[in-house]
Design a protein around this motif. Structure first.
Motif, PDB file in Angstrom:
ATOM      1  N   SER A  57       0.836  -1.194   0.000  1.00 33.98           N
ATOM      2  CA  SER A  57       0.000   0.000   0.000  1.00 33.98           C
ATOM      3  C   SER A  57       0.869   1.242   0.000  1.00 33.98           C
ATOM      4  O   SER A  57       1.915   1.278   0.658  1.00 33.98           O
ATOM      5  N   THR A  58       0.437   2.229  -0.761  1.00 35.31           N
ATOM      6  CA  THR A  58       1.154   3.502  -0.843  1.00 35.31           C
ATOM      7  C   THR A  58       0.155   4.650  -0.806  1.00 35.31           C
ATOM      8  O   THR A  58      -1.039   4.466  -1.076  1.00 35.31           O
ATOM      9  N   THR A  59       0.658   5.837  -0.486  1.00 32.45           N
ATOM     10  CA  THR A  59      -0.173   7.027  -0.543  1.00 32.45           C
ATOM     11  C   THR A  59       0.711   8.200  -0.937  1.00 32.45           C
ATOM     12  O   THR A  59       1.915   8.195  -0.649  1.00 32.45           O
ATOM     13  N   TYR A  60       0.109   9.183  -1.623  1.00 28.74           N
ATOM     14  CA  TYR A  60       0.874  10.298  -2.160  1.00 28.74           C
ATOM     15  C   TYR A  60       0.200  11.636  -1.861  1.00 28.74           C
ATOM     16  O   TYR A  60      -1.033  11.717  -1.758  1.00 28.74           O
ATOM     17  N   ALA A  61       1.024  12.667  -1.793  1.00 30.10           N
ATOM     18  CA  ALA A  61       0.478  14.027  -1.758  1.00 30.10           C
ATOM     19  C   ALA A  61      -0.123  14.330  -3.129  1.00 30.10           C
ATOM     20  O   ALA A  61       0.379  13.851  -4.155  1.00 30.10           O
ATOM     21  N   ASP A  62      -1.170  15.112  -3.150  1.00 33.64           N
ATOM     22  CA  ASP A  62      -1.824  15.443  -4.419  1.00 33.64           C
ATOM     23  C   ASP A  62      -0.854  16.106  -5.389  1.00 33.64           C
ATOM     24  O   ASP A  62      -0.962  15.907  -6.609  1.00 33.64           O
ATOM     25  N   SER A  63       0.085  16.870  -4.863  1.00 30.81           N
ATOM     26  CA  SER A  63       0.999  17.630  -5.721  1.00 30.81           C
ATOM     27  C   SER A  63       1.958  16.747  -6.508  1.00 30.81           C
ATOM     28  O   SER A  63       2.542  17.197  -7.499  1.00 30.81           O
TER      29      SER A  63
END
Length: 124
Positions: A57-63
């Motif tokens: 699982s990963t997550t990112y900043a919108d930018s």
């Protein structure tokens, strides 16, 4: 003790790519959730991306979503940040970090271990 060592930063032009690495020691890397943060001059440190201990699982900043990819190699005890289509606003010192919490976090205050940072400069 825990050591996180970033590498791969540099000076590039807008549109170029870079891959950052974070080599870990002194912790059970394969069971530690990890993240990347960055800090531009005069700004607060901000979340970039995080990855679960398993890589599942990963997550990112919108930018950075769609341009950056976080990954890890638990055998090599190394985390990566592939940065494509770089923009001048990506210019910052990039830090890798590890958390003892067993969940993905975007909050820098929930990270226990920090590297010394690597400079990324993107010229226009």
């Amino acid at each position: 003790q825990v050591q996180l060592v970033e590498s791969g930063g540099g000076l590039v032009q807008a549109g170029d790519s870079l891959r950052l690495s974070c080599a870990a020691s002194g912790l059970t890397f394969s069971s530690t959730d990890m993240g990347w943060f960055r800090q531009a001059p005069g700004k607060e440190r901000e979340f970039v991306a995080a990855i679960k201990w398993s890589g599942s699982s990963t997550t990112y900043a919108d930018s950075v979503k769609g341009r950056f990819t976080i990954s890890r190699d638990n055998v090599k005890k190394t985390m990566y940040l592939q940065m494509n289509s770089l923009k001048p606003e990506d210019t910052a010192v990039y830090y890798c970090a590890g958390t003892r919490l067993r969940r993905l976090s975007t909050d820098l205050h929930e990270y226990d271990y920090w590297g010394q940072g690597t400079q990324v400069t993107v010229s226009s």
